[in-house]
Design a protein around this motif. Sequence first.
Motif, PDB file in Angstrom:
ATOM      1  N   THR A  56      29.158 -45.407   5.020  1.00  0.00           N
ATOM      2  CA  THR A  56      29.319 -46.562   4.129  1.00  0.00           C
ATOM      3  C   THR A  56      29.628 -46.159   2.696  1.00  0.00           C
ATOM      4  N   SER A  57      29.618 -44.863   2.418  1.00  0.00           N
ATOM      5  CA  SER A  57      29.867 -44.388   1.054  1.00  0.00           C
ATOM      6  C   SER A  57      31.348 -44.493   0.711  1.00  0.00           C
ATOM      7  N   PRO A  58      31.678 -44.831  -0.552  1.00  0.00           N
ATOM      8  CA  PRO A  58      33.090 -44.818  -0.971  1.00  0.00           C
ATOM      9  C   PRO A  58      33.740 -43.450  -0.778  1.00  0.00           C
ATOM     10  N   LEU A  59      32.945 -42.403  -0.782  1.00  0.00           N
ATOM     11  CA  LEU A  59      33.492 -41.066  -0.601  1.00  0.00           C
ATOM     12  C   LEU A  59      34.026 -40.834   0.814  1.00  0.00           C
ATOM     13  N   ALA A  60      33.565 -41.660   1.762  1.00  0.00           N
ATOM     14  CA  ALA A  60      33.958 -41.452   3.160  1.00  0.00           C
ATOM     15  C   ALA A  60      35.462 -41.555   3.351  1.00  0.00           C
ATOM     16  N   ALA A  61      36.129 -42.281   2.468  1.00  0.00           N
ATOM     17  CA  ALA A  61      37.591 -42.450   2.582  1.00  0.00           C
ATOM     18  C   ALA A  61      38.339 -41.616   1.549  1.00  0.00           C
ATOM     19  N   ALA A  62      37.621 -40.760   0.832  1.00  0.00           N
ATOM     20  CA  ALA A  62      38.252 -39.993  -0.240  1.00  0.00           C
ATOM     21  C   ALA A  62      39.142 -38.894   0.323  1.00  0.00           C
ATOM     22  N   THR A  63      40.157 -38.578  -0.418  1.00  0.00           N
ATOM     23  CA  THR A  63      41.057 -37.460  -0.057  1.00  0.00           C
ATOM     24  C   THR A  63      41.173 -36.540  -1.259  1.00  0.00           C
ATOM     25  N   ASP A  64      41.660 -35.335  -1.004  1.00  0.00           N
ATOM     26  CA  ASP A  64      41.879 -34.360  -2.070  1.00  0.00           C
ATOM     27  C   ASP A  64      40.601 -34.131  -2.899  1.00  0.00           C
ATOM     28  N   LEU A  65      39.486 -33.899  -2.163  1.00  0.00           N
ATOM     29  CA  LEU A  65      38.220 -33.660  -2.837  1.00  0.00           C
ATOM     30  C   LEU A  65      38.151 -32.240  -3.369  1.00  0.00           C
ATOM     31  N   HIS A  66      37.449 -32.083  -4.502  1.00  0.00           N
ATOM     32  CA  HIS A  66      37.195 -30.768  -5.066  1.00  0.00           C
ATOM     33  C   HIS A  66      35.688 -30.595  -5.266  1.00  0.00           C
ATOM     34  N   TRP A  67      35.214 -29.389  -5.013  1.00  0.00           N
ATOM     35  CA  TRP A  67      33.765 -29.140  -5.035  1.00  0.00           C
ATOM     36  C   TRP A  67      33.153 -29.490  -6.390  1.00  0.00           C
ATOM     37  N   ALA A  68      33.808 -29.113  -7.445  1.00  0.00           N
ATOM     38  CA  ALA A  68      33.247 -29.365  -8.774  1.00  0.00           C
ATOM     39  C   ALA A  68      33.092 -30.855  -9.059  1.00  0.00           C
ATOM     40  N   ASP A  69      33.956 -31.687  -8.448  1.00  0.00           N
ATOM     41  CA  ASP A  69      33.882 -33.129  -8.694  1.00  0.00           C
ATOM     42  C   ASP A  69      32.635 -33.754  -8.088  1.00  0.00           C
ATOM     43  N   LEU A  70      31.951 -33.019  -7.206  1.00  0.00           N
ATOM     44  CA  LEU A  70      30.786 -33.576  -6.501  1.00  0.00           C
ATOM     45  C   LEU A  70      29.473 -33.255  -7.189  1.00  0.00           C
ATOM     46  N   ALA A  71      29.541 -32.542  -8.318  1.00  0.00           N
ATOM     47  CA  ALA A  71      28.330 -32.025  -8.951  1.00  0.00           C
ATOM     48  C   ALA A  71      27.392 -33.101  -9.479  1.00  0.00           C
ATOM     49  N   GLY A  72      27.922 -34.305  -9.746  1.00  0.00           N
ATOM     50  CA  GLY A  72      27.073 -35.336 -10.331  1.00  0.00           C
ATOM     51  C   GLY A  72      26.475 -36.312  -9.336  1.00  0.00           C
ATOM     52  N   TYR A  73      26.870 -36.239  -8.068  1.00  0.00           N
ATOM     53  CA  TYR A  73      26.374 -37.193  -7.080  1.00  0.00           C
ATOM     54  C   TYR A  73      24.934 -36.852  -6.676  1.00  0.00           C
ATOM     55  N   PRO A  74      24.126 -37.866  -6.326  1.00  0.00           N
ATOM     56  CA  PRO A  74      22.798 -37.570  -5.777  1.00  0.00           C
ATOM     57  C   PRO A  74      22.928 -36.639  -4.569  1.00  0.00           C
ATOM     58  N   LEU A  75      22.015 -35.703  -4.448  1.00  0.00           N
ATOM     59  CA  LEU A  75      22.131 -34.658  -3.435  1.00  0.00           C
ATOM     60  C   LEU A  75      20.898 -34.640  -2.541  1.00  0.00           C
ATOM     61  N   VAL A  76      21.128 -34.630  -1.229  1.00  0.00           N
ATOM     62  CA  VAL A  76      20.039 -34.494  -0.266  1.00  0.00           C
ATOM     63  C   VAL A  76      19.871 -33.007   0.047  1.00  0.00           C
ATOM     64  N   VAL A  77      18.673 -32.506  -0.175  1.00  0.00           N
ATOM     65  CA  VAL A  77      18.410 -31.074  -0.032  1.00  0.00           C
ATOM     66  C   VAL A  77      17.323 -30.833   1.008  1.00  0.00           C
ATOM     67  N   ASN A  78      17.668 -30.070   2.030  1.00  0.00           N
ATOM     68  CA  ASN A  78      16.683 -29.574   2.995  1.00  0.00           C
ATOM     69  C   ASN A  78      16.080 -28.318   2.373  1.00  0.00           C
ATOM     70  N   GLU A  79      14.872 -28.443   1.846  1.00  0.00           N
ATOM     71  CA  GLU A  79      14.270 -27.354   1.072  1.00  0.00           C
ATOM     72  C   GLU A  79      13.949 -26.124   1.920  1.00  0.00           C
ATOM     73  N   ILE A  80      13.757 -26.302   3.225  1.00  0.00           N
ATOM     74  CA  ILE A  80      13.324 -25.195   4.073  1.00  0.00           C
ATOM     75  C   ILE A  80      14.499 -24.420   4.648  1.00  0.00           C
ATOM     76  N   SER A  81      15.462 -25.121   5.215  1.00  0.00           N
ATOM     77  CA  SER A  81      16.516 -24.417   5.941  1.00  0.00           C
ATOM     78  C   SER A  81      17.923 -24.885   5.608  1.00  0.00           C
ATOM     79  N   GLY A  82      18.080 -25.668   4.562  1.00  0.00           N
ATOM     80  CA  GLY A  82      19.400 -26.184   4.216  1.00  0.00           C
ATOM     81  C   GLY A  82      20.301 -25.133   3.591  1.00  0.00           C
ATOM     82  N   THR A  83      21.588 -25.446   3.532  1.00  0.00           N
ATOM     83  CA  THR A  83      22.566 -24.509   2.969  1.00  0.00           C
ATOM     84  C   THR A  83      23.024 -24.905   1.573  1.00  0.00           C
ATOM     85  N   THR A  84      22.777 -26.159   1.173  1.00  0.00           N
ATOM     86  CA  THR A  84      23.330 -26.661  -0.078  1.00  0.00           C
ATOM     87  C   THR A  84      22.218 -27.161  -0.982  1.00  0.00           C
TER      88      THR A  84
END
Length: 296
Positions: A185-213
């Motif tokens: 349902t996120s507006p990002l779901a239809a996004a194209t030409d994404l760049h990693w740096a552009d995602l730095a300000g979005y709320p982030l879900v973090v798996n503190e134990i075994s996550g990668t990001t």
Amino acid sequence: MDEGALPSEASTPVEVGGSANIELRHLRAYVALCEAENYTRAAVRLHLSQPALTRTIQQLERHLECRLIERTSRRFELTDEGTELLAHARRILADVDTVTAQLRSRAAIEIGFAWLLPATWLAATRRRYEALGGRITLHRVDDPLSALDTRAIDIAIYRRETQLPGHLRSRRIATEQRVLAVAATSPLAAATDLHWADLAGYPLVVNEISGTTHTDSWAPADPNRQIITCRNFDEWIELVAANRGIGGAPALARTRAPHPGVVYLDVPDAPPSHVYLAWRAKPDPPRAVQRFLGVL
């Protein structure tokens, strides 16, 4: 006593109490002595003191109620009974060592993982290890490194970059392309030409134990970024599906962990993530673990 001399008949007798069963240590000591033909050299080979070796041989003779070694001269010479025992002892020890090696080679290695095992690596490693007679069992745990530390598993598979304690060792076994996970349902779901740096300000879900990001997956990290934390993959994917924040995952999540509420997006410049294998290095790992590490 001369180095090559045998203990005299006047040696202090050994008191034997309880069961009179012969143990493998008696046979190993006897074979070593027969091969060295000298108490001092045999004791060194066995990492025993010479008196301890003497007592062990005396015990063996008392158990068998016969003399095994002639003590009438300074030459090392077996009695008839001693010669007969030597042949049997060598066969018995060889049989024991053979079956021990066979059973140890088939010992199961318990591998703990939190989520999304690297399938190609596992299949190849399992094939090589099982060709040696070993077995691999898999255990899904939230925190593989903690399970390794408490000896609940033999090998831990993990992805999070972390400093290991001194008694653990690790090895990188795979590098994976990272994808972006967002709610359907996120507006990002239809996004194209994404760049990693552009995602730095979005709320982030973090798996503190075994996550990668995590927040430090972007440089510089934003200290004011909204972080939603969890402790396992199931919680992580449900939080992403609920549009609580974005997340990052290995590309294999697209096929191995599909979710109707989650869309996985390619971000060409996303930093890759790495997969590591860890084991207990101190004290020395069991032979089965050493054999497993040898096929990697």
